[in-house]
Motif scaffolding. Sequence first.
Motif, PDB file in Angstrom:
ATOM      1  N   MET A   1      23.820   8.294  20.417  1.00 36.76           N
ATOM      2  CA  MET A   1      23.128   8.689  21.655  1.00 36.76           C
ATOM      3  C   MET A   1      24.156   9.274  22.635  1.00 36.76           C
ATOM      4  SD  MET A   1      19.809   7.906  21.373  1.00 36.76           S
ATOM      5  CE  MET A   1      18.949   7.409  22.849  1.00 36.76           C
ATOM      6  N   LEU A   2      25.307   8.619  22.758  1.00 30.95           N
ATOM      7  CA  LEU A   2      26.342   9.084  23.689  1.00 30.95           C
ATOM      8  C   LEU A   2      26.866  10.472  23.325  1.00 30.95           C
ATOM      9  CD1 LEU A   2      28.526   5.904  24.332  1.00 30.95           C
ATOM     10  CD2 LEU A   2      27.389   7.279  26.078  1.00 30.95           C
ATOM     11  N   ARG A   3      26.995  10.724  22.017  1.00 35.98           N
ATOM     12  CA  ARG A   3      27.487  12.052  21.579  1.00 35.98           C
ATOM     13  C   ARG A   3      26.561  13.149  22.097  1.00 35.98           C
ATOM     14  NH1 ARG A   3      29.392   9.679  16.801  1.00 35.98           N
ATOM     15  NH2 ARG A   3      27.420   9.975  15.695  1.00 35.98           N
ATOM     16  N   ARG A   4      25.257  12.857  22.054  1.00 37.75           N
ATOM     17  CA  ARG A   4      24.297  13.854  22.545  1.00 37.75           C
ATOM     18  C   ARG A   4      24.405  14.011  24.063  1.00 37.75           C
ATOM     19  NH1 ARG A   4      22.673  12.665  17.657  1.00 37.75           N
ATOM     20  NH2 ARG A   4      21.440  14.217  16.569  1.00 37.75           N
TER      21      ARG A   4
ATOM     22  N   GLY B   1      21.377  11.275  27.741  1.00 39.35           N
ATOM     23  CA  GLY B   1      21.728  11.878  29.028  1.00 39.35           C
ATOM     24  C   GLY B   1      20.616  12.698  29.654  1.00 39.35           C
ATOM     25  N   LEU B   2      19.361  12.415  29.307  1.00 37.79           N
ATOM     26  CA  LEU B   2      18.268  13.237  29.835  1.00 37.79           C
ATOM     27  C   LEU B   2      18.167  13.177  31.358  1.00 37.79           C
ATOM     28  CD1 LEU B   2      15.583  12.546  27.081  1.00 37.79           C
ATOM     29  CD2 LEU B   2      16.470  14.794  27.720  1.00 37.79           C
ATOM     30  N   GLU B   3      18.593  12.051  31.974  1.00 38.47           N
ATOM     31  CA  GLU B   3      18.488  11.974  33.437  1.00 38.47           C
ATOM     32  C   GLU B   3      19.724  12.554  34.142  1.00 38.47           C
ATOM     33  OE1 GLU B   3      18.053   9.244  31.517  1.00 38.47           O
ATOM     34  OE2 GLU B   3      19.292   7.566  32.154  1.00 38.47           O
ATOM     35  N   LEU B   4      20.791  12.829  33.391  1.00 38.09           N
ATOM     36  CA  LEU B   4      22.034  13.260  34.051  1.00 38.09           C
ATOM     37  C   LEU B   4      21.860  14.517  34.925  1.00 38.09           C
ATOM     38  CD1 LEU B   4      24.661  12.469  31.262  1.00 38.09           C
ATOM     39  CD2 LEU B   4      24.260  11.218  33.389  1.00 38.09           C
TER      40      LEU B   4
END
Length: 240
Positions: free
Chosen positions: A85-88, A64-67
């Motif tokens: 990855m989704l959990r993070r 989620g770095l771009e969120l």
Amino acid sequence: MSEARNIYREADALDNCDVEAAYARWAPIYDLTFTALLRPGRRAAAAAASKADGPILDVGVGTGLELPMFDRDTQIYGVDLSEPMLRRAAHRVARERLTNVHGLAKMDATRMAFADSSFACVVAPYVLTVAPEPEAMLDELARVVRRGGEIVLVNHVSRKDDPLAVLETFLDRHVAPKLGWRPQFPWSTIGDWIDQRDDMTLVERRLLAPFGLFTLVRIQRLQVEPATETAPEPAELEYA
Ligand SMILES: C[S@@+](CC[C@H](N)C(=O)[O-])C[C@H]1O[C@@H](n2cnc3c(N)ncnc32)[C@H](O)[C@@H]1O
């Protein structure tokens, strides 16, 4: 002399299991490794998406770095194949109070559970080179984007004159499944796909920092669907 045996799998063998296994390994160190290097592309993708008039889908949202880079007034949905990855990404959404992120879900981006034409824009930063079937993924992105909407991609695109080409070929042959992406990715994968679709047009192709290593690609789904070939009305029969 005995024939040398190729003990490595071909890059073509990269499949969703390889991708899930690779990103389970990457997840704990992903942000540490890729935050800065891939930031310009994420920013460029988010800026391109800011023109969208409606919900945005972030495909291969990762951690989620771009969120946080999207406009806070826009509804965002994210999907990814990798649960770790989704959990993070979910932690980031909670930590940074990204109330505009309406959903994060585990989905294969080649078979998503969204209705046709659900999104004003679909972004996929650094994902196509990871996909075992990039054309199938592009087809699916095209299915869920609205007419007039855009698909925004960021990817490394190989160049023949690139000094990295030899290294890319080596990595591609030997470690693509372990890495979880294809180091070698020709423009023709995207270019030929666009050429074969009469409902899609290339809007922008731009090299990005650092060192032009990545390319921003904007593809628009045409506002008006091209006329499908319909059988001509049968002419009135004339009798002699
Ligand atoms: C290099 S990461 C990019 C993550 C994020 N977009 C970023 O900029 O940091 C690629 C992501 O694509 C995801 N991915 C790969 N194949 C996928 C597929 N078929 N469907 C959904 N996600 C996929 C991986 O799990 C991984 O999280």
